[in-house]
Design a protein around this motif. Structure first.
Motif, PDB file in Angstrom:
ATOM      1  N   ALA A 188      -0.523  -7.554  -7.179  1.00 41.94           N
ATOM      2  CA  ALA A 188      -0.778  -8.592  -6.173  1.00 41.94           C
ATOM      3  C   ALA A 188       0.155  -8.488  -4.978  1.00 41.94           C
ATOM      4  N   VAL A 189       0.782  -7.322  -4.781  1.00 45.88           N
ATOM      5  CA  VAL A 189       1.635  -7.104  -3.607  1.00 45.88           C
ATOM      6  C   VAL A 189       1.136  -5.861  -2.877  1.00 45.88           C
ATOM      7  N   GLY A 191     -11.434   0.170   8.094  1.00 47.12           N
ATOM      8  CA  GLY A 191     -11.674  -1.163   7.548  1.00 47.12           C
ATOM      9  C   GLY A 191     -11.573  -1.287   6.048  1.00 47.12           C
ATOM     10  N   TYR A 192     -11.097  -0.232   5.358  1.00 46.65           N
ATOM     11  CA  TYR A 192     -10.975  -0.298   3.898  1.00 46.65           C
ATOM     12  C   TYR A 192      -9.657  -0.932   3.451  1.00 46.65           C
ATOM     13  N   LEU A 193      -8.636  -0.833   4.296  1.00 44.25           N
ATOM     14  CA  LEU A 193      -7.326  -1.397   3.998  1.00 44.25           C
ATOM     15  C   LEU A 193      -6.868  -2.232   5.182  1.00 44.25           C
ATOM     16  N   THR A 194      -5.911  -3.119   4.925  1.00 44.69           N
ATOM     17  CA  THR A 194      -5.274  -3.866   5.999  1.00 44.69           C
ATOM     18  C   THR A 194      -3.769  -3.769   5.820  1.00 44.69           C
ATOM     19  N   HIS A 195      -3.016  -4.100   6.863  1.00 44.07           N
ATOM     20  CA  HIS A 195      -1.589  -3.858   6.894  1.00 44.07           C
ATOM     21  C   HIS A 195      -0.857  -5.157   7.226  1.00 44.07           C
ATOM     22  N   PRO A 196      -0.448  -5.945   6.235  1.00 43.57           N
ATOM     23  CA  PRO A 196       0.288  -7.190   6.514  1.00 43.57           C
ATOM     24  C   PRO A 196       1.543  -6.887   7.325  1.00 43.57           C
ATOM     25  N   GLY A 215       3.458  -1.812   3.087  1.00 42.42           N
ATOM     26  CA  GLY A 215       2.355  -1.431   2.225  1.00 42.42           C
ATOM     27  C   GLY A 215       1.008  -1.895   2.755  1.00 42.42           C
ATOM     28  N   ARG A 216      -0.058  -1.455   2.074  1.00 39.65           N
ATOM     29  CA  ARG A 216      -1.408  -1.832   2.454  1.00 39.65           C
ATOM     30  C   ARG A 216      -2.050  -2.698   1.367  1.00 39.65           C
ATOM     31  N   VAL A 217      -3.027  -3.495   1.825  1.00 38.44           N
ATOM     32  CA  VAL A 217      -3.811  -4.360   0.943  1.00 38.44           C
ATOM     33  C   VAL A 217      -5.283  -4.034   1.160  1.00 38.44           C
TER      34      VAL A 217
END
Length: 352
Positions: A24-25, A56-61, A66-68
């Motif tokens: 979850a991180v 559009g498969y990952l996002t970057h907080p 790291g990626r989500v």
């Protein structure tokens, strides 16, 4: 990189999604390299992640390197993983053994109770919230049989079966001064004179005939006859949401609980998914109800021919353990619909 991902991109996406489901991180390139044993260097993995983010498969907080995964990333993960294909479910599993016992002894008269006992177990097995939804009666349904049975001295049990294969049961308290024989006699007359008639026509006829008997009789029969019976929904392990980090925001948790309290919206979702058949997986923003968009809903319809009898589903975070949930729901779809096919008369009436 649109469409089908190449082997390297898929390996990185698969590792990133799997890592995020577990922790979850946000997942970084070094975690993908070390934990999942990919042969690519951290620099190469970072470049692939950047490409996946652009597509559009990952996002970057902004607070993390790291990626989500996005809903699009989770969707690609679900659609292209082996667990989404029909898999053999072990006959020795606790769920299979439980279904062997429950379905062998069960009757379609107890459909809601049967589904509830099964999904209660599934909720405990998966640690996600389980939903059982059974739609209410519809005016176009036709009466197949109607029976009133005395239960003790003060109660009556009504059993109504429609041409859709749906079976409804209800127990009511006998009004003061009423004799059960009178109401049972009226129920027998209705059963013989109104068989194969639409429920709406039968109710109109009942209202007219009950005028001479008074309001008490009419009200009793209204309860016994399930006129405009509302959908029934049961939930199991809703408290699980409060234990997950995604729902630590009270406003997000409140919105989900409001969805569970609003049967009509969930009923519409389940009804819309009937035509798809099999296991439906709605991830994040794919859910039409805003309050469910932080979640994934995995559900199956239960049908008799073309007639929808109800649905069961699991709701959890978008980072759901799909490799566990989807095979379970595939298995339930096959077992439960086969049981319905064997225990209810065939029906091919349209749902609309």
């Amino acid at each position: 990189m649109s469409g089908t991902l190449d082997e390297r991109s898929w390996s990185v996406l698969h590792a990133t999604v799997t890592g995020y489901i577990r922790t979850a991180v946000p997942v970084g390139s070094r975690v993908v390299n070390r934990v999942f044993g990919l042969s690519y260097s951290p620099a190469t993995i970072r470049n692939v992640m950047a490409d996946l983010e652009e597509e559009g498969y990952l996002t970057h907080p902004h607070t993390s390197a790291g990626r989500v995964p996005t809903a699009k990333g989770f969707r690609y993960f679900v659609d292209n993983s082996p667990f989404s294909k029909q898999m053999d479910f072990p006959d020795s599993s606790p769920l299979a053994s439980f279904l062997d016992v429950v379905l062998d002894e069960a009757s379609p008269l107890d459909l809601l109770e049967v589904l509830s006992s099964i999904m209660n177990l599934v909720a405990r097995m998966t640690n996600y919230t389980a939903i059982v939804m059974q739609p209410g009666t519809r005016n176009e349904e036709r009466l197949l049989s109607f029976e009133i049975i005395p239960v003790g001295e003060k109660h009556l049990l009504a059993i109504l079966v429609t041409d859709t294969g749906a079976v409804y049961k209800r127990t009511v308290l006998l009004p003061e001064g009423f004799r059960s024989k009178e109401i049972i006699y009226l129920g027998d007359l209705l059963n013989t004179s109104s068989r194969n008639s639409p429920l709406s026509e039968i109710w109109e006829k009942l209202v007219g005939e009950m005028e001479v008997l008074g309001e008490a009789y009419r009200e009793t029969f209204r309860h016994l006859f399930f006129h405009h019976r509302t959908p029934e929904m049961k939930l199991f392990r809703t408290s699980r949401f409060a234990e997950m980090p995604e729902f630590s925001d009270a406003s997000v948790l409140h919105a989900i609980m409001e969805v569970f309290e609003e049967k009509a919206a969930l009923l519409e979702i389940f009804e819309d998914l009937v035509a798809q058949g099999g296991v439906s997986v709605q991830i994040g923003s794919e859910n039409p109800i805003p309050g469910l968009q932080p979640c994934t809903l995995v559900s199956i319809p239960l049908v008799n021919g073309d007639v929808w009898l109800g649905s069961v589903g699991l709701v959890g975070p978008v980072r759901m353990q799909y490799d566990q949930v989807i095979p379970i729901m595939q298995y339930l779809s096959g077992r439960l619909n086969l049981w319905i096919e064997k225990t209810l008369p065939p029906n091919s009436h349209s749902l609309t």
